[in-house]
Design a protein around this motif. Structure first.
Motif, PDB file in Angstrom:
ATOM      1  N   TYR A   1       0.561   6.089  -7.376  1.00  0.00           N
ATOM      2  CA  TYR A   1      -0.590   6.924  -7.697  1.00  0.00           C
ATOM      3  C   TYR A   1      -0.189   8.400  -7.713  1.00  0.00           C
ATOM      4  O   TYR A   1      -0.530   9.145  -8.620  1.00  0.00           O
ATOM      5  N   PHE A   2       0.563   8.784  -6.689  1.00  0.00           N
ATOM      6  CA  PHE A   2       1.031  10.169  -6.600  1.00  0.00           C
ATOM      7  C   PHE A   2       1.854  10.564  -7.824  1.00  0.00           C
ATOM      8  O   PHE A   2       1.643  11.620  -8.428  1.00  0.00           O
ATOM      9  N   LEU A   3       2.779   9.675  -8.214  1.00  0.00           N
ATOM     10  CA  LEU A   3       3.636   9.986  -9.363  1.00  0.00           C
ATOM     11  C   LEU A   3       2.835  10.073 -10.658  1.00  0.00           C
ATOM     12  O   LEU A   3       3.104  10.921 -11.503  1.00  0.00           O
ATOM     13  N   GLU A   4       1.841   9.215 -10.785  1.00  0.00           N
ATOM     14  CA  GLU A   4       0.971   9.248 -11.955  1.00  0.00           C
ATOM     15  C   GLU A   4       0.247  10.591 -12.051  1.00  0.00           C
ATOM     16  O   GLU A   4       0.194  11.224 -13.111  1.00  0.00           O
TER      17      GLU A   4
ATOM     18  N   SER B   1       0.836  -1.200   0.000  1.00  0.00           N
ATOM     19  CA  SER B   1       0.000   0.000   0.000  1.00  0.00           C
ATOM     20  C   SER B   1       0.871   1.252   0.000  1.00  0.00           C
ATOM     21  O   SER B   1       0.551   2.264  -0.614  1.00  0.00           O
ATOM     22  N   HIS B   2       2.008   1.152   0.669  1.00  0.00           N
ATOM     23  CA  HIS B   2       2.995   2.219   0.687  1.00  0.00           C
ATOM     24  C   HIS B   2       3.451   2.521  -0.752  1.00  0.00           C
ATOM     25  O   HIS B   2       3.483   3.656  -1.184  1.00  0.00           O
ATOM     26  N   ALA B   3       3.782   1.455  -1.485  1.00  0.00           N
ATOM     27  CA  ALA B   3       4.271   1.597  -2.851  1.00  0.00           C
ATOM     28  C   ALA B   3       3.193   2.085  -3.801  1.00  0.00           C
ATOM     29  O   ALA B   3       3.444   2.938  -4.652  1.00  0.00           O
ATOM     30  N   SER B   4       1.974   1.581  -3.663  1.00  0.00           N
ATOM     31  CA  SER B   4       0.945   1.995  -4.620  1.00  0.00           C
ATOM     32  C   SER B   4       0.485   3.424  -4.361  1.00  0.00           C
ATOM     33  O   SER B   4       0.092   4.127  -5.281  1.00  0.00           O
TER      34      SER B   4
ATOM     35  N   PRO C   1      12.640   6.721   3.950  1.00  0.00           N
ATOM     36  CA  PRO C   1      11.864   7.951   4.018  1.00  0.00           C
ATOM     37  C   PRO C   1      10.379   7.656   3.837  1.00  0.00           C
ATOM     38  O   PRO C   1      10.004   6.799   3.046  1.00  0.00           O
ATOM     39  N   SER C   2       9.559   8.352   4.577  1.00  0.00           N
ATOM     40  CA  SER C   2       8.126   8.131   4.443  1.00  0.00           C
ATOM     41  C   SER C   2       7.657   8.673   3.099  1.00  0.00           C
ATOM     42  O   SER C   2       8.311   9.518   2.481  1.00  0.00           O
ATOM     43  N   ASN C   3       6.511   8.170   2.648  1.00  0.00           N
ATOM     44  CA  ASN C   3       5.941   8.680   1.393  1.00  0.00           C
ATOM     45  C   ASN C   3       5.791  10.183   1.421  1.00  0.00           C
ATOM     46  O   ASN C   3       6.026  10.857   0.428  1.00  0.00           O
ATOM     47  N   GLU C   4       5.385  10.678   2.570  1.00  0.00           N
ATOM     48  CA  GLU C   4       5.148  12.114   2.683  1.00  0.00           C
ATOM     49  C   GLU C   4       6.401  12.915   2.351  1.00  0.00           C
ATOM     50  O   GLU C   4       6.342  13.907   1.631  1.00  0.00           O
ATOM     51  N   VAL C   5       7.525  12.436   2.854  1.00  0.00           N
ATOM     52  CA  VAL C   5       8.792  13.121   2.611  1.00  0.00           C
ATOM     53  C   VAL C   5       9.140  13.082   1.122  1.00  0.00           C
ATOM     54  O   VAL C   5       9.496  14.095   0.523  1.00  0.00           O
TER      55      VAL C   5
END
Lengths: 77, 89
Positions: A11-14, A4-7, B16-20
């Motif tokens: 999603y953000f990058l998309e 879930s961390h990776a997806s 690093p966290s996603n947020e970072v």
């Protein structure tokens, strides 16, 4: 990194990529339409002719783009 | 710290966290966009306002440049709205 961390990141990058494409399009159109529509020295305000020229220019450019694309597609068949 | 160049430390958590990472990506994109925009506006306004370069920018040239920058930003907004309204949905 869990799934879930990776997806979430994917999603953000998309999303960012789509925004970048849109930004680039706006930048390109502004460049082209500025040269076409703003012929005199820039004033303290756009004339209504200048602003409608910019709007029309952007929309006709996109229309031209899809027209040519369709023409190319029909050539390939 | 830079999440792109440093691999996440193994063992001690998740890196690093996603947020970072997202914040950094956004910041770098904004920076790149600003630089490109600056270059474009400079070229456009130089072409328009400084037609015969002399030993210094005249008052007229400077005020032309200010107006040109404002109009270019405004033009970007107009184009942006025109594009958004004609996007296929």
């Amino acid at each position: 990194m869990d799934a879930s961390h990776a997806s979430e990141l994917q999603y953000f990058l998309e999303q960012e990529k789509q925004k970048a494409v849109l930004n680039e399009l706006v930048g390109k159109l502004t460049d082209v339409c500025w040269d076409k529509c703003i012929t005199g020295t820039p004033g303290s305000k756009f004339s209504s002719g200048e602003s409608s020229c910019l709007t029309n220019c952007a929309q006709r450019f996109l229309e031209t783009s899809s027209l040519i694309l369709r023409r190319f597609q029909s050539l390939q068949q | 710290m830079d999440p792109f160049s440093s691999p996440p430390p193994s063992g001690s958590g998740e890196g690093p966290s996603n947020e970072v990472v997202m914040d950094q990506v956004k910041q770098q994109l904004a920076q790149a966009y600003a630089e490109e925009f600056f270059g474009t506006v400079r070229d456009k306004c130089f072409t328009k306002c400084v037609t015969r370069p002399s030993t210094s920018l005249s008052g007229g040239e400077s005020s032309c440049i200010s107006r040109c920058v404002e109009r270019y930003i405004e033009a970007t907004g107009i184009i942006s709205r025109a594009v958004v309204t004609s996007l296929p949905r």
